[in-house]
Enzyme design. Structure first.
Site, PDB file in Angstrom:
ATOM      1  N   GLU A 268      44.272  24.577  56.754  1.00  0.00           N
ATOM      2  CA  GLU A 268      43.890  26.004  56.591  1.00  0.00           C
ATOM      3  C   GLU A 268      43.049  26.244  55.461  1.00  0.00           C
ATOM      4  O   GLU A 268      43.118  26.623  54.419  1.00  0.00           O
ATOM      5  CB  GLU A 268      45.372  26.565  56.429  1.00  0.00           C
ATOM      6  N   PRO A 269      41.791  25.889  55.542  1.00  0.00           N
ATOM      7  CA  PRO A 269      40.851  26.171  54.515  1.00  0.00           C
ATOM      8  C   PRO A 269      40.577  27.746  54.293  1.00  0.00           C
ATOM      9  O   PRO A 269      40.366  28.365  55.319  1.00  0.00           O
ATOM     10  CB  PRO A 269      39.496  25.473  55.051  1.00  0.00           C
ATOM     11  N   GLY A 270      40.230  28.089  52.941  1.00  0.00           N
ATOM     12  CA  GLY A 270      39.825  29.153  52.626  1.00  0.00           C
ATOM     13  C   GLY A 270      38.519  28.951  51.902  1.00  0.00           C
ATOM     14  O   GLY A 270      37.519  29.345  52.708  1.00  0.00           O
ATOM     15  N   TYR A 311      41.356  32.323  36.072  1.00  0.00           N
ATOM     16  CA  TYR A 311      41.371  30.781  36.215  1.00  0.00           C
ATOM     17  C   TYR A 311      40.427  29.960  35.146  1.00  0.00           C
ATOM     18  O   TYR A 311      40.490  28.789  35.253  1.00  0.00           O
ATOM     19  CB  TYR A 311      41.072  30.371  37.786  1.00  0.00           C
ATOM     20  N   CYS A 337      37.070  47.830  29.870  1.00  0.00           N
ATOM     21  CA  CYS A 337      37.551  47.684  28.353  1.00  0.00           C
ATOM     22  C   CYS A 337      38.858  46.863  28.290  1.00  0.00           C
ATOM     23  O   CYS A 337      40.037  47.404  28.043  1.00  0.00           O
ATOM     24  CB  CYS A 337      37.939  49.491  28.122  1.00  0.00           C
ATOM     25  N   GLU A 338      38.364  45.540  28.446  1.00  0.00           N
ATOM     26  CA  GLU A 338      39.205  44.625  28.093  1.00  0.00           C
ATOM     27  C   GLU A 338      38.103  43.480  27.608  1.00  0.00           C
ATOM     28  O   GLU A 338      36.901  43.656  27.883  1.00  0.00           O
ATOM     29  CB  GLU A 338      39.956  43.987  29.052  1.00  0.00           C
ATOM     30  N   TYR A 365      38.126  34.456  47.177  1.00  0.00           N
ATOM     31  CA  TYR A 365      38.997  35.008  46.215  1.00  0.00           C
ATOM     32  C   TYR A 365      38.137  35.930  45.107  1.00  0.00           C
ATOM     33  O   TYR A 365      38.430  35.994  43.909  1.00  0.00           O
ATOM     34  CB  TYR A 365      39.649  33.898  45.313  1.00  0.00           C
TER      35      TYR A 365
HETATM   36  C1  LIG Z   1      45.497  29.951  49.836  1.00  0.00           C
HETATM   37  C2  LIG Z   1      46.197  29.044  50.656  1.00  0.00           C
HETATM   38  C3  LIG Z   1      44.936  28.111  51.301  1.00  0.00           C
HETATM   39  C4  LIG Z   1      43.619  28.116  51.322  1.00  0.00           C
HETATM   40  O1  LIG Z   1      43.383  27.312  49.998  1.00  0.00           O
HETATM   41  P1  LIG Z   1      41.979  27.061  49.801  1.00  0.00           P
HETATM   42  O2  LIG Z   1      41.868  26.112  48.508  1.00  0.00           O
HETATM   43  O3  LIG Z   1      41.084  28.306  49.524  1.00  0.00           O
HETATM   44  O4  LIG Z   1      41.445  26.294  50.930  1.00  0.00           O
HETATM   45  C5  LIG Z   1      45.878  27.228  52.214  1.00  0.00           C
HETATM   46  N1  LIG Z   1      47.081  27.309  52.645  1.00  0.00           N
HETATM   47  C6  LIG Z   1      47.959  28.145  52.263  1.00  0.00           C
HETATM   48  C7  LIG Z   1      49.418  28.186  52.483  1.00  0.00           C
HETATM   49  C8  LIG Z   1      47.383  29.039  51.039  1.00  0.00           C
HETATM   50  O5  LIG Z   1      48.483  29.815  50.390  1.00  0.00           O
END
Ligand SMILES: *Cc1c(COP(=O)(O)O)cnc(C)c1O
Length: 410
Positions: A268-270, A311, A337-338, A365
């Site tokens: 599950e890549p983001g 982060y 204003c921070e 993100y």
């Molecule tokens: C956020 C998330 C991801 C994606 O992570 P990346 O670092 O963006 O690839 C995959 N699985 C779960 C459960 C997440 O919460």
């Protein structure tokens, strides 16, 4: 973005400065060709019979991007029932969507069940309640393998003190609950965190999960989460996807053989899919010299891009308006204003008022974490798709800030 004749350009030669003229600044731009390249690269790194990539849509949740993912063949990983609904709206079949929430109410779980999506359970009390209520709905279990990995403590979610998942040591309890309620486990899952550098950590987690998996006879998939790192800095380390892919594929094939059936391998890549596809374009409002520092003040802030402040993330920044200028050092700061510092003592090609700066790696993100602090409006989003620019989100207006406010007589 690539550099041609000293100018940055997006795919099909599109000039980001022209996009700013057309749509205004600040502006998020995503390049579908880069998303497609990353999807294909990740997909071909794993040589197993059945592979599924579920885009973790919290990274970038625009419905047009979700539709693009669907077209590429991706599934979806969601963390709220609203993300589930957006996925369905984008055309994903319910069974292509995994719901992986953390510590949500039974009511939200029920809503997801009613929408027909796959359920990932991350704590024992929920598993028990779920089993009593929906014994016929197979679930996936999120295991915490207690491995310290990831870019930093905030994004490392699989270590011993993390709130995420069911401890690998509590698996005997999981088994007892499943036996008592008649629940079936269709999948087993881990996600150890973002930005994992070492393939050793990934392999150690994989080993733990596969070891646990063999005790559950009803599995149809094993989900190894994500954490693939992409380069943010020049010369940055990135996960060697091809090497990791080979190692995992070999191990997974051996597992399936021992298990006696072909299972689907899921990731599950983001970040990996969308980070590099995004550019955030901002305008310089002022160049301000103090005794020791030169500030480049831009028409944005942590309301639009919070990763550097939240982060400590590094985003490469380029001056698109003056790419060949003399290098100077700046603190690039926002208008909130921070203290919202994007970068400190950063070398940039000489900056003038009105210049357009580009934050690179702004696909993951970034917009999805944006907010309205200081009553600032969210920027527009543009997707370059098949060589053309498409507006995929309008810039907010004051009406958007007032929409849900109820004004009483005072
Ligand atoms: C956020 C998330 C991801 C994606 O992570 P990346 O670092 O963006 O690839 C995959 N699985 C779960 C459960 C997440 O919460």
């Amino acid at each position: 973005m690539t550099i041609e004749h000293g100018r940055m350009q997006l795919s099909n030669g599109i000039d980001p400065l022209e996009l700013v003229q057309k749509y205004g600044a600040p502006l998020y731009v995503y390049d579908a060709a880069v998303i497609e390249r990353q999807y294909k690269r990740l997909h071909s790194a794993f040589k197993v019979k059945s592979l599924r990539l579920n885009f973790a849509c919290k990274a970038l949740t625009n419905v047009s991007v979700l539709r693009l993912m669907k077209k590429l063949g991706s599934g979806l990983d969601t963390v709220s029932v609203q993300e589930v609904q957006m996925g369905l709206m984008a055309g994903f079949a319910p069974q292509e969507i995994m719901f992986t929430p953390s510590g949500v109410s039974m009511a939200e779980m029920e809503a997801a069940v009613n929408l027909g999506v796959r359920i990932n359970v991350d704590n024992l009390p929920m598993l028990e309640q779920f089993g009593l209520k929906f014994p016929h709905i197979p679930v996936c279990i999120r295991v915490n393998p207690h491995i310290m990995a990831g870019g930093n403590l905030q994004t490392s979610v699989g270590h011993v003190d993390s709130k995420f998942g069911i401890s690998v040591h509590q698996l005997p309890l999981v088994k007892r609950i499943m036996d008592n309620t008649g629940l079936k486990m269709e999948g087993i899952h881990m996600h150890t965190g973002s930005d994992i550098l070492q393939s050793e950590a990934f392999m150690a987690g994989t080993e733990l999960l596969l070891n646990a998996a063999k005790d559950y006879p009803d599995l149809s998939f094993v989900n190894l989460g994500s954490g693939f790192k992409v380069p943010y800095k020049p010369n940055d380390v990135e996960t060697d996807i091809e090497e990791l892919g080979e190692k995992i594929s070999t191990r997974f094939k051996a597992f399936c053989k021992a298990y006696g059936r072909e299972l689907t391998l899921v990731f599950e890549p983001g970040k990996f899919l969308v980070s590099e596809a995004g550019s955030f374009l901002v305008r310089v409002n002022a160049v301000k010299q103090t005794t020791s520092t030169v500030f480049a003040c831009v028409d944005s802030g942590f309301n639009h891009l919070i990763r550097p402040m939240f982060y400590g993330s590094y985003h490469k920044i380029s001056n698109l308006s003056n790419p060949q200028g003399k290098m100077q050092h700046y603190n690039i700061v926002g208008y909130i204003c921070e203290t919202d510092t994007f970068a400190t003592n950063r070398a940039l090609s000489e900056v003038h008022e009105g210049d357009i700066l580009c934050f690179h790696n702004a696909g993951a993100y970034c917009f999805s974490m944006a907010n309205n602090y200081n009553s600032r409006l969210l920027p527009a989003e543009v997707l370059i798709y098949q060589g053309k620019d498409h507006l995929i989100r309008e810039r907010q207006t004051l009406d958007d800030l007032l929409r849900n406010q109820v004004q009483i007589e005072i």
